[in-house]
Design an enzyme around this catalytic site. Structure first.
Site, PDB file in Angstrom:
ATOM      1  N   GLN A   1      23.388   6.333  39.260  1.00 45.30           N
ATOM      2  CA  GLN A   1      24.693   6.233  38.620  1.00 45.30           C
ATOM      3  C   GLN A   1      25.089   7.567  37.988  1.00 45.30           C
ATOM      4  OE1 GLN A   1      22.975   2.601  36.504  1.00 45.30           O
ATOM      5  NE2 GLN A   1      25.160   2.155  36.419  1.00 45.30           N
TER       6      GLN A   1
ATOM      7  N   THR B   1      19.175  11.776  29.672  1.00 50.17           N
ATOM      8  CA  THR B   1      19.318  12.158  28.268  1.00 50.17           C
ATOM      9  C   THR B   1      18.195  13.081  27.814  1.00 50.17           C
ATOM     10  OG1 THR B   1      18.287  10.035  27.678  1.00 50.17           O
ATOM     11  CG2 THR B   1      20.688  10.169  27.550  1.00 50.17           C
TER      12      THR B   1
ATOM     13  N   HIS C   1      28.291   7.406  41.843  1.00 50.10           N
ATOM     14  CA  HIS C   1      29.455   7.858  41.082  1.00 50.10           C
ATOM     15  C   HIS C   1      29.829   9.293  41.395  1.00 50.10           C
ATOM     16  CE1 HIS C   1      28.631   4.525  37.851  1.00 50.10           C
ATOM     17  NE2 HIS C   1      29.049   4.048  39.011  1.00 50.10           N
TER      18      HIS C   1
END
Length: 250
Positions: free
Chosen positions: A101, A27, A120
């Site tokens: 992830q 983020t 992922h």
């Protein structure tokens, strides 16, 4: 921070250090998370990115996928100080496996011996759903934007799929097996920027803890594993990880 200093000492003494990273590491690079009030799934319908839709309506799936990719990654997404610290730990031999992830491809272990496990997948690759051929996603997205929907594989005429785990798909078994093996054999296990709420990744620190690893959570918020961890460090990963890296080097 005292906890960081003690954790650094454990890392220096360890033969096997494993890190698991989640959305909180990305983020700070400008990549939105998925489940917060401003997250991706409040802007897009998750069902639009289900494997079932890819199979039944690949044309519209790809139109929405390009829009999702642009929203998530935009232009100029770069690694941040948390990524840099993990890379430095890897280069110095203090991080042996990095399980993520995230699908943003911002973790770089190419100049190190650390094993990178992208649980992922990687959004910057595509894979043919028929023959398994993998290639760079950027030219495939350009083909989609030029009207080729769905984009097809030049080897077998199958349909390209983003090389990520879509809703309705299972994680790649070999990747999950490698991650679990690394967790079982870890002397130190770091869970960084992950809510530890999504399985099977959420089970990895528990595997490490059951096998007597020193465990640490580095996250802004409490996680389901925080109470079990040897170190529960609440803070911004872009501050904590560089400090940890410096302490390990001292």
């Amino acid at each position: 921070m005292e906890q960081v200093a003690h954790l650094a000492a454990a890392i220096r003494d360890a033969d096997s250090v494993v890190a698991l990273t989640g959305a909180g590491v990305s983020t700070a690079s400008g990549i939105p998370d998925f489940r917060s009030d401003s997250g991706i799934w409040n802007r897009f319908d998750p069902e639009d990115f289900h494997y079932r839709r890819f199979c039944n309506d690949p044309e519209d799936f790809w139109k929405d996928r390009v829009s999702l990719h642009e929203t998530m990654f935009g232009d100029g997404i770069e690694p941040n100080s948390a990524h840099d610290a993990l890379r430095e730990l890897s280069k110095n031999g203090h991080l042996h496996a990095l399980v993520t992830q995230n699908t943003d491809g911002l973790h770089d272990t190419t100049a190190t011996s650390a094993e990178l496990i992208e649980l992922h997948g990687n959004a910057h690759r595509v894979v043919c759903d028929s023959c398994g051929h993998k290639t760079d996603a950027a030219p495939i997205r350009e083909r989609v934007e030029s009207g080729e929907r769905p984009p097809r594989c030049g080897d077998c005429d199958g349909i390209f799929k983003p090389d990520v785990v879509l809703f309705g798909e299972q994680l790649e078994k070999s990747d999950l097996q490698r991650a679990r093996k690394r967790s079982r054999n870890a002397d130190v296990f770091l869970a960084i920027g992950s809510s530890l709420s999504v399985e099977p990744a959420a089970s990895l620190p528990r595997i490490a803890e059951r096998n007597d690893a020193t465990t640490a959570v580095v996250n802004l918020d409490e996680t389901p594993f925080s109470a079990l961890a040897d170190f529960d460090i609440r803070g911004d990963v872009t501050d904590v990880l560089p400090t940890l890296c410096e302490e390990v080097a001292d």
